[in-house]
Write a protein that holds these residues in place. Structure first.
Motif, PDB file in Angstrom:
ATOM      1  N   CYS A   1       0.852  -1.190   0.000  1.00 15.34           N
ATOM      2  CA  CYS A   1       0.000   0.000   0.000  1.00 15.34           C
ATOM      3  C   CYS A   1       0.884   1.234   0.000  1.00 15.34           C
ATOM      4  CB  CYS A   1      -0.909  -0.006   1.229  1.00 15.34           C
ATOM      5  SG  CYS A   1      -1.800   1.544   1.452  1.00 15.34           S
ATOM      6  N   ASN A   2       0.757   2.061  -1.027  1.00 13.97           N
ATOM      7  CA  ASN A   2       1.510   3.304  -1.114  1.00 13.97           C
ATOM      8  C   ASN A   2       0.786   4.363  -0.288  1.00 13.97           C
ATOM      9  OD1 ASN A   2       2.840   5.657  -1.767  1.00 13.97           O
ATOM     10  ND2 ASN A   2       2.859   5.282  -3.973  1.00 13.97           N
ATOM     11  N   ALA A   3       1.281   4.569   0.931  1.00 14.08           N
ATOM     12  CA  ALA A   3       0.703   5.568   1.841  1.00 14.08           C
ATOM     13  C   ALA A   3       1.703   6.686   2.094  1.00 14.08           C
ATOM     14  CB  ALA A   3       0.303   4.903   3.160  1.00 14.08           C
ATOM     15  N   ASP A   4       2.569   6.947   1.114  1.00 17.45           N
ATOM     16  CA  ASP A   4       3.612   7.956   1.290  1.00 17.45           C
ATOM     17  C   ASP A   4       3.021   9.370   1.268  1.00 17.45           C
ATOM     18  OD1 ASP A   4       6.465   8.312   1.636  1.00 17.45           O
ATOM     19  OD2 ASP A   4       6.456   9.262  -0.321  1.00 17.45           O
ATOM     20  N   GLU A   5       2.069   9.613   0.379  1.00 20.22           N
ATOM     21  CA  GLU A   5       1.319  10.869   0.292  1.00 20.22           C
ATOM     22  C   GLU A   5       2.193  12.111   0.520  1.00 20.22           C
ATOM     23  OE1 GLU A   5      -3.227  11.893   0.860  1.00 20.22           O
ATOM     24  OE2 GLU A   5      -2.282  11.597   2.802  1.00 20.22           O
TER      25      GLU A   5
END
Length: 455
Positions: free
Chosen positions: A103-107
């Motif tokens: 899950c790309n939660a870098d935001e």
């Protein structure tokens, strides 16, 4: 709860009341509490939580991928690529090893704060979406790659992961299905480039966050050489509702506004009355969103706006009536991106706005390829000169060339094209403001100083 946590939760509240949010129209936010309290496992289970997962685990993983393709769930992280199509390209079956779901939660996109809302207040929606995605893609382990500054998100997610493990939703033999899967939270070191999926994978492996050549794509060889699916937080949060209520229902959420299905977490930042987030049908216009935000603050007039973060192209007031979907915005020379509008008013200098943005992109470059590593600092120097009224003849033409040289297909990843798009569109719509920064223009003895407004 500390005052700091209360403040963090207040700032990430969605600007819609519980009366406005319903399960049949607001799949992402209908469970949220108006006071910003976390939707814990008990609350989530009482409101259809994990029901989609229970149903999915009894069926064929291929049916999940087919439903996602039929629903036309497009990536909500900015690219807009079909999630179902991406999943269908993941190598699995036969002698293929089980891979990973990330899950790309870098935001780290400037002006974007939508994923934070979900993670801080409704973590189990993300967890359920990840488990369903892992089942569809035969993933053995999941990772939430979280922006390091999101300390509150990390606290909430770790609590929710512990709840899910204790209840048997993570670990071995989930819900008696024979499917094993767990999730690890990984906090990044705070680099914008980690929003690019292959750079994210490099960082996850403990390496420098440099992007990788494609092919091979992560679905064939990703983290530690195994098939890897990378999706954005909001994308994965759409999965449970699609699987529980069907692709036809999901498509109908956007009505006749667009061919893109579902809803979107739209938002506004900048000098408006009510900066914040709303869950709205895909294809909602910029004008509608701006009205929900109360309009521009203090009687100022709108000059330009970014439709989805700093790496999208500037649009002007006449574009406000366009439906904000992936294809329509693309035809106007911009991108929907993350769907969070950034407002620029008439008293702000576009040169100053661009200098501010390009400083960010130049600083965040990984330095892997020459056009980005050397070109973006050059752009900043030219903009600084124009901002101070010390530009030279040819500077604007050089800016245009540098933007073109950093365009799609000319650099190793999408970082430089993302920096080039706002610059190209600012030059297109507001070239006269850049011309005012030339010290000795050919057609004028003196150039007016550039008003440096709020940026």
């Amino acid at each position: 709860m500390s005052d700091r946590r209360k403040a963090l939760r207040y700032r990430s509240r969605i600007l819609q009341s519980e009366d406005e949010r319903r399960p049949e129209t607001h799949p992402l936010t209908w469970r949220l509490h108006d006071d910003g309290r976390v939707v814990n496992l008990e609350d989530y289970r009482a409101q259809e939580g994990y029901e989609a997962l229970e149903a999915v685990l009894k069926g064929d993983p291929k049916a999940v991928i087919a439903a996602m393709k039929e629903a036309n769930v497009r990536g909500r992280g900015g690219a807009g690529f079909s999630a179902g199509l991406k999943w269908s390209l993941t190598l699995q079956g036969g002698d293929m090893p089980r891979g990973y779901l990330v899950c790309n939660a870098d935001e780290m996109e400037p002006g974007t704060f939508k994923d934070r809302l979900v993670m801080e207040q409704q973590p189990h929606l993300l967890i359920e979406g990840m488990i369903i995605g892992a089942y569809a893609n035969n993933s053995k382990m999941g990772y939430i790659f979280l922006r390091g500054e999101y300390v509150e998100c990390a606290h909430v997610l770790n609590q929710a992961l512990a709840e899910a493990r204790e209840a048997g939703w993570l670990g071995t033999d989930i819900a008696g299905s024979g499917f094993d899967f767990d999730i690890v939270l990984h906090s990044g070191a705070g680099r914008y480039i980690c929003g690019e999926e292959t750079a994210l994978i490099s960082s996850l492996e403990g390496k420098r966050a440099n992007p990788r050549a494609k092919p091979p794509f992560p679905g064939q060889s990703g983290a530690w050489g195994k098939p890897t699916v990378v999706n954005n937080v909001e994308t994965l949060c759409n999965v449970p509702a699609v699987m529980l209520k069907g692709s036809d229902w999901y498509q109908q959420l956007s009505g006749d506004r667009t061919d893109d299905g579902g809803t979107k977490l739209y938002g506004v930042s900048g000098p408006v009355q009510r900066p914040g987030l709303w869950e709205l049908p895909m294809g909602t216009t910029g004008q509608e969103i701006l009205e929900l935000a109360g309009g521009v603050r203090n009687g100022r007039k709108l000059k330009a706006w970014l439709p989805g973060g700093a790496s999208t192209g500037f649009l002007i007031p006449e574009h406000l009536e366009l439906p904000l979907d992936f294809d329509t915005v693309g035809k106007e020379g911009s991108r929907l991106g993350t769907g969070l509008l950034t407002v620029v008013t008439e008293d702000q200098s576009m040169v100053s706005v661009m200098r501010n943005l390009e400083q960010f992109f130049a600083r965040e470059s990984c330095g892997w390829c020459t056009p980005c590593r050397d070109g973006l600092p050059w752009v900043v120097k030219l903009l600084q000169a124009l901002e101070c009224g010390e530009g030279e003849e040819g500077d604007i033409e050089m800016l245009a060339k540098l933007a073109k040289d950093n365009g799609p297909g000319l650099t190793f990843c999408a970082h430089a094209p993302g920096a080039a798009m706002p610059l190209e569109t600012a030059l297109k719509h507001f070239r006269h403001e850049f011309e005012q920064g030339i010290r000795h223009p050919r057609r004028a003895a003196h150039a007016d100083p550039i008003p440096v407004g709020e940026i």
